[in-house]
Design a protein around this motif. Sequence first.
Motif, PDB file in Angstrom:
ATOM      1  N   PRO A   1     -30.001 -14.929  38.477  1.00 11.59           N
ATOM      2  CA  PRO A   1     -30.837 -16.012  37.946  1.00 11.59           C
ATOM      3  C   PRO A   1     -30.022 -17.020  37.159  1.00 11.59           C
ATOM      4  O   PRO A   1     -30.304 -18.228  37.199  1.00 11.59           O
ATOM      5  CB  PRO A   1     -31.858 -15.284  37.063  1.00 11.59           C
ATOM      6  N   GLY A   2     -28.988 -16.543  36.445  1.00 12.78           N
ATOM      7  CA  GLY A   2     -28.173 -17.459  35.663  1.00 12.78           C
ATOM      8  C   GLY A   2     -27.428 -18.458  36.512  1.00 12.78           C
ATOM      9  O   GLY A   2     -27.246 -19.616  36.125  1.00 12.78           O
TER      10      GLY A   2
ATOM     11  N   VAL B   1     -34.826 -13.479  40.308  1.00 15.10           N
ATOM     12  CA  VAL B   1     -34.180 -14.546  41.085  1.00 15.10           C
ATOM     13  C   VAL B   1     -35.204 -15.299  41.935  1.00 15.10           C
ATOM     14  O   VAL B   1     -35.196 -16.533  42.002  1.00 15.10           O
ATOM     15  CB  VAL B   1     -33.063 -13.956  41.967  1.00 15.10           C
ATOM     16  N   ALA B   2     -36.098 -14.566  42.590  1.00  7.27           N
ATOM     17  CA  ALA B   2     -37.117 -15.219  43.414  1.00  7.27           C
ATOM     18  C   ALA B   2     -37.974 -16.163  42.578  1.00  7.27           C
ATOM     19  O   ALA B   2     -38.269 -17.291  42.993  1.00  7.27           O
ATOM     20  CB  ALA B   2     -37.987 -14.162  44.092  1.00  7.27           C
TER      21      ALA B   2
ATOM     22  N   TRP C   1     -37.132 -17.647  39.804  1.00  8.50           N
ATOM     23  CA  TRP C   1     -36.310 -18.806  39.463  1.00  8.50           C
ATOM     24  C   TRP C   1     -36.162 -19.749  40.647  1.00  8.50           C
ATOM     25  O   TRP C   1     -36.131 -20.978  40.483  1.00  8.50           O
ATOM     26  CB  TRP C   1     -34.943 -18.359  38.940  1.00  8.50           C
ATOM     27  N   ALA C   2     -36.070 -19.198  41.848  1.00  5.32           N
ATOM     28  CA  ALA C   2     -35.990 -20.060  43.033  1.00  5.32           C
ATOM     29  C   ALA C   2     -37.236 -20.935  43.148  1.00  5.32           C
ATOM     30  O   ALA C   2     -37.135 -22.148  43.403  1.00  5.32           O
ATOM     31  CB  ALA C   2     -35.810 -19.208  44.292  1.00  5.32           C
ATOM     32  N   PHE C   3     -38.403 -20.348  42.926  1.00 11.89           N
ATOM     33  CA  PHE C   3     -39.625 -21.148  42.950  1.00 11.89           C
ATOM     34  C   PHE C   3     -39.651 -22.136  41.785  1.00 11.89           C
ATOM     35  O   PHE C   3     -40.100 -23.273  41.918  1.00 11.89           O
ATOM     36  CB  PHE C   3     -40.856 -20.247  42.921  1.00 11.89           C
ATOM     37  N   GLY C   4     -39.162 -21.688  40.639  1.00  9.44           N
ATOM     38  CA  GLY C   4     -39.081 -22.586  39.493  1.00  9.44           C
ATOM     39  C   GLY C   4     -38.181 -23.779  39.753  1.00  9.44           C
ATOM     40  O   GLY C   4     -38.387 -24.864  39.192  1.00  9.44           O
ATOM     41  N   GLN C   5     -37.189 -23.595  40.605  1.00 10.19           N
ATOM     42  CA  GLN C   5     -36.264 -24.673  40.972  1.00 10.19           C
ATOM     43  C   GLN C   5     -36.748 -25.451  42.186  1.00 10.19           C
ATOM     44  O   GLN C   5     -36.021 -26.289  42.717  1.00 10.19           O
ATOM     45  CB  GLN C   5     -34.875 -24.099  41.248  1.00 10.19           C
ATOM     46  N   GLY C   6     -37.989 -25.170  42.636  1.00  9.90           N
ATOM     47  CA  GLY C   6     -38.597 -26.004  43.663  1.00  9.90           C
ATOM     48  C   GLY C   6     -38.658 -25.437  45.054  1.00  9.90           C
ATOM     49  O   GLY C   6     -39.131 -26.121  45.973  1.00  9.90           O
ATOM     50  N   ALA C   7     -38.170 -24.206  45.271  1.00  8.40           N
ATOM     51  CA  ALA C   7     -38.211 -23.632  46.612  1.00  8.40           C
ATOM     52  C   ALA C   7     -39.647 -23.550  47.126  1.00  8.40           C
ATOM     53  O   ALA C   7     -40.578 -23.252  46.372  1.00  8.40           O
ATOM     54  CB  ALA C   7     -37.579 -22.244  46.624  1.00  8.40           C
TER      55      ALA C   7
ATOM     56  N   MET D   1     -34.093  -6.483  37.788  1.00 10.82           N
ATOM     57  CA  MET D   1     -32.680  -6.858  37.711  1.00 10.82           C
ATOM     58  C   MET D   1     -31.972  -6.662  39.060  1.00 10.82           C
ATOM     59  O   MET D   1     -31.321  -5.680  39.289  1.00 10.82           O
ATOM     60  CB  MET D   1     -31.981  -6.030  36.620  1.00 10.82           C
ATOM     61  N   ARG D   2     -32.138  -7.636  40.058  1.00  6.97           N
ATOM     62  CA  ARG D   2     -32.537  -8.975  39.676  1.00  6.97           C
ATOM     63  C   ARG D   2     -33.384  -9.679  40.736  1.00  6.97           C
ATOM     64  O   ARG D   2     -33.718 -10.836  40.574  1.00  6.97           O
ATOM     65  CB  ARG D   2     -31.283  -9.820  39.447  1.00  6.97           C
ATOM     66  N   ALA D   3     -33.706  -9.006  41.834  1.00  9.48           N
ATOM     67  CA  ALA D   3     -34.240  -9.708  42.995  1.00  9.48           C
ATOM     68  C   ALA D   3     -35.430 -10.605  42.697  1.00  9.48           C
ATOM     69  O   ALA D   3     -35.468 -11.774  43.095  1.00  9.48           O
ATOM     70  CB  ALA D   3     -34.608  -8.710  44.093  1.00  9.48           C
TER      71      ALA D   3
END
Length: 225
Positions: free
Chosen positions: A78-79, A29-30, A32-38, A24-26
């Motif tokens: 992440p949200g 978040v990371a 999710w960033a990869f999940g969003q294509g980073a 919670m939460r680094a």
Amino acid sequence: MDARFLGIAELVETPPVAVVVDVMRAFTVAAWAFGQGAEKIVLAESLDEALALKARHPDWLALKDGPPAPGFDAVNSPGLLRSVDLGGRTVVQKTTAGTVGALAVKEASLVLCAGFVVAEATARLLSTRRSDTVTFVVTGEDGQADEDLACAQYIARRVTEAETDSAEFLRRAADSRAAAELAEGVRQGVHPDDVELCLELDRFPFAMVATLEGSLMTLRPHEAV
């Protein structure tokens, strides 16, 4: 596997294999960033370094803990990040605990960054590497954060017991001080769904491996096999 659980300040020597946990939460978040294509995430030593990297690479996205700030594109939520298209982009991340923990073990031969959202893939990679000793870096609250310790213990158990029940570990994380602070709005830069997203077990199919690329500690997804 000999699993050791240490806070950042307890790292007196570089371990051969380190799993740096920030639920919670680094590292939620990371993921999710990869999940969003980073494409990759650069873990910055300081806010000033993050801003300097952003200045040199205007197309990179910089994010930090807390409320929005000049020069930064996003906050460590992440949200809030899940609606951002990061296709092919580089993210610069600086947080209070997670990035600090990863940089503390940057000389290790294998550094994984983890949360519940990548638990299975992380355990699978550790199992594949057959490491005798693994140091889990519990980043929050000087090594006392129960959400991070619960996640670390769960991943360690999953390496040797594939059918480990997650319920008690997730309950501990849900009852943690960090979860309460996020839910109650004590922390800034928070989305109402952040706690739920941080406790979403195995949301992503990859582990996250951090390596030194030149002078920069860089995190990339590693698909589980």
